[in-house]
Structure formats: C-alpha cells, structure tokens
Motif scaffolding. Structure first.
Motif, PDB file in Angstrom:
ATOM      1  N   LYS A 144      39.799  41.815  39.783  1.00 21.62           N
ATOM      2  CA  LYS A 144      40.373  41.261  38.563  1.00 21.62           C
ATOM      3  C   LYS A 144      41.873  41.094  38.758  1.00 21.62           C
ATOM      4  O   LYS A 144      42.552  42.034  39.156  1.00 21.62           O
ATOM      5  N   VAL A 145      42.363  39.881  38.481  1.00 19.51           N
ATOM      6  CA  VAL A 145      43.798  39.592  38.561  1.00 19.51           C
ATOM      7  C   VAL A 145      44.214  38.821  37.319  1.00 19.51           C
ATOM      8  O   VAL A 145      43.385  38.191  36.660  1.00 19.51           O
ATOM      9  N   LYS A 190      38.274  36.885  37.293  1.00 18.01           N
ATOM     10  CA  LYS A 190      37.383  37.798  38.005  1.00 18.01           C
ATOM     11  C   LYS A 190      36.883  37.077  39.254  1.00 18.01           C
ATOM     12  O   LYS A 190      36.272  36.017  39.160  1.00 18.01           O
ATOM     13  N   ILE A 191      37.135  37.675  40.415  1.00 15.60           N
ATOM     14  CA  ILE A 191      36.790  37.065  41.692  1.00 15.60           C
ATOM     15  C   ILE A 191      35.691  37.877  42.357  1.00 15.60           C
ATOM     16  O   ILE A 191      35.826  39.083  42.531  1.00 15.60           O
ATOM     17  N   ALA A 192      34.604  37.207  42.747  1.00 19.27           N
ATOM     18  CA  ALA A 192      33.524  37.845  43.503  1.00 19.27           C
ATOM     19  C   ALA A 192      33.802  37.636  44.986  1.00 19.27           C
ATOM     20  O   ALA A 192      33.791  36.509  45.478  1.00 19.27           O
ATOM     21  N   LEU A 193      34.106  38.720  45.699  1.00 20.01           N
ATOM     22  CA  LEU A 193      34.449  38.642  47.110  1.00 20.01           C
ATOM     23  C   LEU A 193      33.200  38.477  47.968  1.00 20.01           C
ATOM     24  O   LEU A 193      32.108  38.907  47.593  1.00 20.01           O
ATOM     25  N   ARG A 217      46.475  42.124  46.612  1.00 15.78           N
ATOM     26  CA  ARG A 217      45.303  42.635  45.882  1.00 15.78           C
ATOM     27  C   ARG A 217      44.006  42.189  46.547  1.00 15.78           C
ATOM     28  O   ARG A 217      43.062  42.969  46.670  1.00 15.78           O
ATOM     29  N   ILE A 218      43.954  40.936  46.994  1.00 13.21           N
ATOM     30  CA  ILE A 218      42.768  40.434  47.695  1.00 13.21           C
ATOM     31  C   ILE A 218      42.579  41.209  49.001  1.00 13.21           C
ATOM     32  O   ILE A 218      41.474  41.657  49.320  1.00 13.21           O
ATOM     33  N   ARG A 219      43.656  41.368  49.765  1.00 15.11           N
ATOM     34  CA  ARG A 219      43.606  42.083  51.047  1.00 15.11           C
ATOM     35  C   ARG A 219      43.115  43.514  50.855  1.00 15.11           C
ATOM     36  O   ARG A 219      42.236  43.987  51.578  1.00 15.11           O
ATOM     37  N   THR A 245      54.719  37.037  42.433  1.00 16.82           N
ATOM     38  CA  THR A 245      53.360  37.208  41.905  1.00 16.82           C
ATOM     39  C   THR A 245      52.293  36.755  42.902  1.00 16.82           C
ATOM     40  O   THR A 245      51.204  37.334  42.942  1.00 16.82           O
ATOM     41  N   ILE A 246      52.606  35.746  43.713  1.00 18.02           N
ATOM     42  CA  ILE A 246      51.629  35.267  44.697  1.00 18.02           C
ATOM     43  C   ILE A 246      51.439  36.319  45.799  1.00 18.02           C
ATOM     44  O   ILE A 246      50.314  36.570  46.233  1.00 18.02           O
TER      45      ILE A 246
END
Length: 124
Positions: free
Chosen positions: A23-24, A54-57, A10-12, A3-4
């Motif tokens: 969103k993860v 929810k991550i704001a890049l 997903r970030i990449r 999962t990591i």
C-alpha cells in the motif's frame, strides 16, 4: 523529500520481505509508473481506493520478479537523455522508466517514438 525514491524503496523492501500486497499513497506519477510496471509484467495488478494504491506484487518460484529497482534521476541531480543515447538495462533484459512529453514510458517505447526525457529508474 523525494516521494518517487520513497515509493521505489517501498517496492524494493516489500519484494525483499516477500509481501504479496503493498500500500502506497496516491499520486499521478506513481500511478503512471505502476502502469508501466504492469504492462511489462513486473507486478500482477493494482487498485486505487480513496488516496491509497494497493499493488499486488508478482513472484516466480518464490522469488520476486523485480530483482532490482534503482533510482537514477534525483531532485539534486536530474538525468536527461536524448532518444539516441537512452540506456539499455542489462542489454535489453530490464527496462528504464522515462518521463517524456508523452507521459511515463519505457526506454524501448521512447526509442520507437524517437523522444528523450528524464530517466526515473532502472527495473530488472
């Protein structure tokens, strides 16, 4: 399933596609990794809603702040390191995210606290 590794991919991919929001699914380890990224200025902010993070890049001059994010320790081959032999990512310009007995921290913090652990990933 790792999962990591999926989370880091997903970030990449989101950085490569220049998405502003990602969103993860929620897990404690992902939340701790996101906290480390936030403290070191690699993301703008994050919010937890129900079981979704929810991550704001973060971007600088239309380029992502995260140039590369590489998974080091894998389920089939774990990488552990003592504090004296912790790696320096790009000679100190990047960070190595490490799980220790004190939680998820960077390589610089681990050297200060004199503790080793499992090297999760490199970020630069």
């Amino acid at each position: 399933m790792d999962t990591i590794a999926d989370f880091l991919t997903r970030i990449r991919n989101a950085c490569f596609a220049k998405h502003k929001l990602l969103k993860v699914s929620f897990s404690k380890e992902k939340k701790e990794i996101i906290n480390v990224l936030l403290k070191n200025g690699y993301i703008l902010d994050y919010k937890i809603e129900k079981n979704i993070i929810k991550i704001a890049l973060k971007y600088y001059k239309n380029n992502s702040v995260i140039y590369k994010i590489i998974r080091i320790s894998k389920p089939g081959l774990r990488k552990y390191c003592k504090y004296k032999k912790l790696p320096r990512v790009l000679n100190g310009l990047g960070i190595a995210i490490i799980t220790t007995s004190n939680g998820v921290i960077t390589d610089k913090e681990a050297r200060k606290k004199r503790i080793g652990g499992e090297i999760l990933c490199y970020v630069f």
